[in-house]
Design a protein around this motif. Structure first.
Motif, mmCIF file in Angstrom:
data_model
loop_
_atom_site.group_PDB
_atom_site.id
_atom_site.type_symbol
_atom_site.label_atom_id
_atom_site.label_comp_id
_atom_site.label_asym_id
_atom_site.label_seq_id
_atom_site.Cartn_x
_atom_site.Cartn_y
_atom_site.Cartn_z
ATOM 1 N N GLY A 405 0.763 -1.093 0.001
ATOM 2 C CA GLY A 405 -0.108 -0.003 0.084
ATOM 3 C C GLY A 405 0.786 1.225 -0.005
ATOM 4 O O GLY A 405 2.037 1.189 -0.640
ATOM 5 N N ARG A 406 0.295 2.262 0.653
ATOM 6 C CA ARG A 406 1.239 3.550 0.687
ATOM 7 C C ARG A 406 2.168 3.565 1.755
ATOM 8 O O ARG A 406 2.137 2.807 2.761
ATOM 9 N N VAL A 407 3.164 4.232 1.551
ATOM 10 C CA VAL A 407 4.223 4.425 2.292
ATOM 11 C C VAL A 407 4.749 5.609 2.917
ATOM 12 O O VAL A 407 5.051 6.600 2.034
ATOM 13 N N SER A 408 5.237 5.780 3.963
ATOM 14 C CA SER A 408 5.824 6.939 4.431
ATOM 15 C C SER A 408 7.206 6.814 5.102
ATOM 16 O O SER A 408 7.461 5.607 5.594
ATOM 17 N N MET A 409 8.333 7.627 4.806
ATOM 18 C CA MET A 409 9.631 7.250 5.258
ATOM 19 C C MET A 409 10.463 8.360 5.475
ATOM 20 O O MET A 409 10.386 9.525 4.829
ATOM 21 N N ALA A 410 11.159 8.282 6.367
ATOM 22 C CA ALA A 410 11.866 9.624 7.050
ATOM 23 C C ALA A 410 13.000 9.245 7.960
ATOM 24 O O ALA A 410 12.986 7.993 8.495
ATOM 25 N N LYS A 411 14.164 9.739 7.943
ATOM 26 C CA LYS A 411 15.159 9.507 9.110
ATOM 27 C C LYS A 411 14.954 10.372 10.270
ATOM 28 O O LYS A 411 14.850 11.401 10.381
ATOM 29 N N HIS A 412 15.086 9.610 11.601
ATOM 30 C CA HIS A 412 14.769 10.162 12.795
ATOM 31 C C HIS A 412 15.855 9.899 13.669
ATOM 32 O O HIS A 412 16.783 8.942 13.478
ATOM 33 N N VAL A 413 16.121 11.207 14.579
ATOM 34 C CA VAL A 413 17.248 10.785 15.456
ATOM 35 C C VAL A 413 16.644 10.675 16.820
ATOM 36 O O VAL A 413 15.600 11.061 17.263
ATOM 37 N N PHE A 414 17.212 9.735 17.609
ATOM 38 C CA PHE A 414 16.842 9.252 18.975
ATOM 39 C C PHE A 414 17.714 9.985 19.830
ATOM 40 O O PHE A 414 18.902 9.912 19.688
ATOM 41 N N TYR A 415 17.188 10.187 20.951
ATOM 42 C CA TYR A 415 17.875 10.862 22.289
ATOM 43 C C TYR A 415 17.640 10.240 23.378
ATOM 44 O O TYR A 415 16.832 9.404 23.657
ATOM 45 N N ASP A 416 18.735 10.338 24.358
ATOM 46 C CA ASP A 416 18.577 9.695 25.660
ATOM 47 C C ASP A 416 17.944 10.585 26.481
ATOM 48 O O ASP A 416 17.504 11.653 26.293
#
Length: 467
Positions: A405-416
């Protein structure tokens, strides 16, 4: 009848007001009362007599304090100078002079003056010897600050003397007050500066520092004298009224003679400060040209109505005579009357200090580079890594997993928990055509994206997925 009632009410209010005001005044008087912890006159005299004597331990402590203060002035260390002021026993003879004049104790006065002279001579000799053998012979800012006394130094010495004598007249003599007075009045540094002037042959340093020391000494003694008069200590020697008045006149006259030069210096310093502020405003506003740059400027302020001067140095397109005359005509608007304008331009046979320009530009460039590096670091912590071609991947995904189906995609930053960026991952959200479409193809899509995006950090979420 009604009139009498009103009069009675008015008198009642007046009595209540007077009672309340009396209680308030009494409360204020109690707050400022000095009689509560007042030491006896005998106790105060005994304490000050101990501090007046300069022999044995006191004398060696004075020598050590002089060496420390001289070293602090030599290396321009405020902390070292403060330490020397804390341990120096200079206040004793000066307070002894104030107390002896206040109670007509001429034996104590002779003793105080004799020990004061010992203190002065020993300090001068010690500091002179230090600066003669010291490898550092330049005058630092801490030393220069003791060569131009003003009225502010008079006020510091006077109120410091009041505080010191007030502490001496208490039963519980707090060392905090005495230490604070020693720092504020700064008796030791001027003596050491006199020693520097003798060692280097600078008469201006000697006179300026000596005058500052005299100011501190006289007004600490005057403050001590006034405190003794205020506390109404018993006189040791009875003097007739005419002699007492004469002594008071001498004290006042001596204080005024010492005060007048400091007032003149204060006025001149204030005028010079205002003049320099006016010059700064004038140069900043007037010398703004498109093709000519101001390199720097010098200020020569002269006292007693003599003509001062402002010298500016320019590079770039030379200014015409009309422009320079116009700039000179504007000086009056900035409070620079009786001031000469000197313009040095690159086309004249004048040496322009290009090294100063280079240093100035280098400092600006370094500051900008530091700012850019900081911003890049902050940006890298919040900005996603490389751009993801989501549209292309969505078309390719049709062949890998048709039911995705439809797709969404992005790069995310994880923080402590401390707010520090720890990892970056590609987050994929699928909205499948059927309830099982995205779930069934999850592993296949993850493996494909690892190869496609060249990263192992992939997180896939499927909308409406049954847990």
């Amino acid at each position: 009848m009604e009139k009498n009632v009103k009069e009675e009410e008015k008198r009642r209010r007046k009595r209540a007001y007077k009672t309340a005001m009396g209680r308030f005044i009494g409360s204020v008087r109690d707050r400022f009362d000095l009689g509560e912890d007042n030491a006896t006159q005998e106790e105060v005299e005994s304490s000050i007599n101990k501090g007046v004597e300069f022999r044995g331990t006191n004398l060696w402590v004075l020598i050590c304090a002089t060496f420390i203060a001289s070293l602090g002035l030599n290396v321009n260390s405020t902390a070292v100078i403060i330490g020397a002021m804390l341990i120096s026993p200079l206040m004793g003879p000066i307070m002894g002079i104030g107390l002896s004049v206040g109670i007509n104790d001429f034996q104590l006065l002779k003793k105080s003056l004799r020990n004061f002279l010992w203190m002065f001579v020993v300090s001068i000799i010690t500091s002179t010897v230090f600066f003669l053998i010291s490898p550092y012979n330049s005058a630092q800012s801490e030393l220069l600050a003791r060569t131009s006394p003003t009225t502010y130094d008079v006020l510091i010495a006077f109120f410091g003397g009041l505080a010191g004598m007030l502490a001496q007249t208490r039963r519980d003599r707090t060392g905090t007050v005495i230490s604070g007075v020693a720092i504020a009045t700064a008796l030791m540094p001027p003596l050491c500066t006199v020693g520097f002037g003798i060692a280097s042959g600078e008469i201006i340093y000697i006179l300026g520092a000596l005058y500052l020391f005299i100011i501190n000494t006289v007004f600490i003694a005057v403050a001590s004298y006034l405190m003794v008069i205020f506390l109404k200590y018993e006189k040791k020697t009875a003097l007739d009224e005419a002699t007492s008045k004469r002594m008071r006149r001498y004290v006042i006259l001596f204080a005024v003679v010492i005060l007048v030069p400091s007032m003149i210096l204060t006025v001149n310093i204030l005028r010079k400060t205002q003049f320099e502020a006016n010059v700064d405003k004038y140069v900043t506003n007037v010398f703004q040209f498109n093709k000519t740059m101001l390199v720097d400027y010098d200020v020569r302020y002269r006292y007693e109505g003599r003509k001062s001067a402002v010298e500016v140095r320019l590079v770039g397109e030379p200014l015409s005579r009309n422009v320079i005359e116009n700039a000179s005509a504007q000086m009056g608007y900035y409070g620079l009357e009786n001031t000469e304008l000197i313009v040095r331009q690159a086309d004249e046979n004048e040496r322009i200090d290009f090294s100063k320009i280079q240093r100035s530009y280098a400092e600006i460039i370094d500051e900008k580079n530091r700012t850019i590096a900081e911003l890049e670091e902050r940006l890298s912590a919040v900005q996603p890594a490389d751009h993801i071609a989501v549209a292309d991947i969505a078309r390719e995904l049709e062949h890998i997993a048709p039911r995705a189906g439809r797709v969404s995609m992005a790069k995310h930053v994880f923080y402590d928990r401390q707010g520090t960026a720890t990892d970056t991952a590609v987050v994929v959200t699928l909205r499948p055509d059927s309830l099982t479409g995205g779930t069934a193809d999850r592993d296949r899509i993850r493996e494909w994206l690892r190869v496609r995006l060249k990263t192992d950090h992939i997180v896939i979420y499927v909308e409406n997925e049954k847990k």
